[in-house]
Design a protein around this motif. Structure first.
Motif, PDB file in Angstrom:
ATOM      1  N   GLU A   7       0.835  -1.206   0.000  1.00 58.35           N
ATOM      2  CA  GLU A   7       0.000   0.000   0.000  1.00 58.35           C
ATOM      3  C   GLU A   7       0.871   1.258   0.000  1.00 58.35           C
ATOM      4  N   TYR A   9      -1.929  -1.415  -6.564  1.00 60.54           N
ATOM      5  CA  TYR A   9      -2.080  -2.515  -5.606  1.00 60.54           C
ATOM      6  C   TYR A   9      -2.553  -3.794  -6.300  1.00 60.54           C
ATOM      7  N   GLY A  29       0.166  -5.870  -4.765  1.00 62.19           N
ATOM      8  CA  GLY A  29      -0.352  -6.426  -3.524  1.00 62.19           C
ATOM      9  C   GLY A  29      -0.303  -7.945  -3.509  1.00 62.19           C
TER      10      GLY A  29
END
Length: 469
Positions: A262, A280, A284
């Motif tokens: 993030e 993301y 992520g």
């Protein structure tokens, strides 16, 4: 005589000093908006990581370094400057990377593909989008239509393979035109094109901005794709330790992304303007692509496929020797210097792992096939949920509290890729459990076999909310 000897000694001392204290240029071409190149450019530059690893002993004892950065929106102009000797390193995808090798050979030089930066062995990352109001739900609906694509890009290669898989003639059954992503965005909004094929991150960026829908993901082609780093071979032979230093900086950038996706997604947004929630999707856990710097056989295959495609497009009349063009000695050395096991990573095909508890129940998440996530505006961390039902229940509560949501994510049931949930289709089974899919047809097929029904994001969210009461 004494004066001459003194002058001669001064000149000799000056020459020796100039060699020992030489200034070594490190000119790096980046593609900042191609966000899965971040560990090979943007993050190294913004965080000053390269300075940490540059050698200052042995033949580099008195060397000075001049680091130069230049950003590009695609690989072709970056290659032009590398061939011209204006850049030493460059980051780009498999397709333009292969073209880089061909361009160097044509100029009587050689470049080396020295590492992977990020990729997907099935092909996710490239994609095809249509205007939001389009009736098209899959590639099959685009026969006879105009599809734009950045020519000589990895997305171009994907589009040609996807068209061939449909059994279509790319010169007759579709109208493929050249268009850069910044132009295509406006064309999609004005309905001037029927579809646009592109590379990272535009297949997700345009839908996130609300004017396009993704109807094809590169993983449907099951053809590996990646972005990686290249270097001028003559430079690598002259300064091998500098090449290793650059790759070590990339390794640290990769580790930082894994630890705090993030935070660094926000940094990428600050530099590029590409929304953090899109970054993301890639960086992520369980993301669209894995950050993998090792030369897996599938990525070697991707370069070979790119070379074959270049021949088809008549952009190359001879093939590169993959055994010499792809050179893994530098990344292996960088792994060793960083205390990492290259062989272990080479054998590791797992997605970036998720280690989290369900934000609603507090229980550890152990099954990742149905994971969903919510990024609440103002919160530094994404919330993780074990299922779409859990996430939708939490979403209803957030809406009632008046909290804004940046993005909702879901993992595709079939491909496992991360989706923007508001763009996804959902299918329930006989027990009402929800599964996410990129395409409506995929959801319909699942629902038919499971005795359930097909739902869009709003209907799926409403159903889950009712079931939780």
């Amino acid at each position: 005589m004494l004066l001459r000897a003194t002058l001669a000694g001064f000149v000799l001392a000056s020459l020796t000093l100039s060699v020992q204290a030489q200034t070594i240029r490190i000119a790096i071409g980046t593609q900042d908006t191609t966000i899965n190149c971040a560990a090979g450019g943007l993050l190294i530059r913004e965080l000053g990581l390269l300075d940490k690893y540059l050698p200052h002993d042995g033949k580099y004892k008195d060397a000075q370094y001049r680091i130069e950065w230049k950003n590009f929106t695609s690989g072709a102009p970056l290659t032009n400057e590398m061939v011209a000797g204006k850049l030493d390193f460059g980051a780009m995808a498999d397709f333009p990377g292969a073209f880089n090798g061909v361009a160097f050979e044509t100029a009587g030089k050689r470049s080396l593909f020295i590492s992977v930066l990020s990729g997907n062995i099935k092909g996710s990352g490239n994609g095809i989008v249509v205007p939001t109001a389009s009736s098209a739900q899959s590639l099959a609906d685009l026969k006879g239509k105009t599809i734009s694509v950045p020519f000589a890009s990895t997305a171009h290669g994907m589009l040609l393979r996807a068209v061939a898989a449909q059994g279509w003639d790319p010169l007759k059954d579709v109208n493929i035109i050249a268009q850069a992503p910044e132009v295509a965005g406006s064309a999609l909004q004005a309905d001037k094109i029927d579809a646009h094929a592109d590379f990272v991150p535009f297949g997700e960026l345009f839908p996130n901005r609300g004017f396009a829908r993704k109807i094809y993901d590169g993983s449907q082609s099951n053809s590996p794709t990646f972005h990686g780093a290249l270097v001028d071979e003559s430079y690598a032979k002259k300064y091998p330790e500098v090449v290793v230093a650059y790759l070590r900086a990339g390794i640290e950038a990769n580790q930082l992304l894994a630890a705090e996706p993030e935070k660094y997604s926000e940094l990428i947004e600050k530099v590029t303007g590409i929304e953090a929630e899109v970054n993301y999707l890639f960086h992520g856990p369980l993301g669209l692509q894995t950050r993998d710097q090792t030369w897996k056989p599938e990525y070697r295959q991707a370069v070979g496929t790119a070379i074959d495609t270049l021949k088809l497009l008549k952009k190359a009349d001879r093939g590169l020797d993959l055994n010499t063009f792809i050179d893994d000695q530098y990344i292996r050395a960088a792994y060793k210097a960083s205390g990492l096991d290259y062989s272990a990573q080479l054998a590791n095909y797992a997605q970036t792992p998720l280690k989290a508890n369900d934000a609603l129940t507090g229980k550890p998440i152990t099954d990742f096939a149905r994971v969903a996530e919510i990024w609440v505006k103002g919160e530094p961390k994404v919330r993780h949920y074990a299922s779409p039902e859990s996430a939708f229940t939490a979403l209803e509560a957030l809406n009632k509290e008046g909290k804004a949501v940046r993005a909702v994510y879901a993992q595709a049931e079939d491909s496992g890729i991360k989706l923007l949930a508001n763009q996804a289709w959902f299918a329930s089974d006989a027990k009402g459990r929800l599964s996410a899919f990129l395409l409506k047809g995929q959801a319909q097929q699942f629902a038919e076999t499971q005795g359930g029904k097909v739902l869009d994001f709003n209907d799926a969210s409403a159903q889950a909310a009712v079931a939780s009461r």
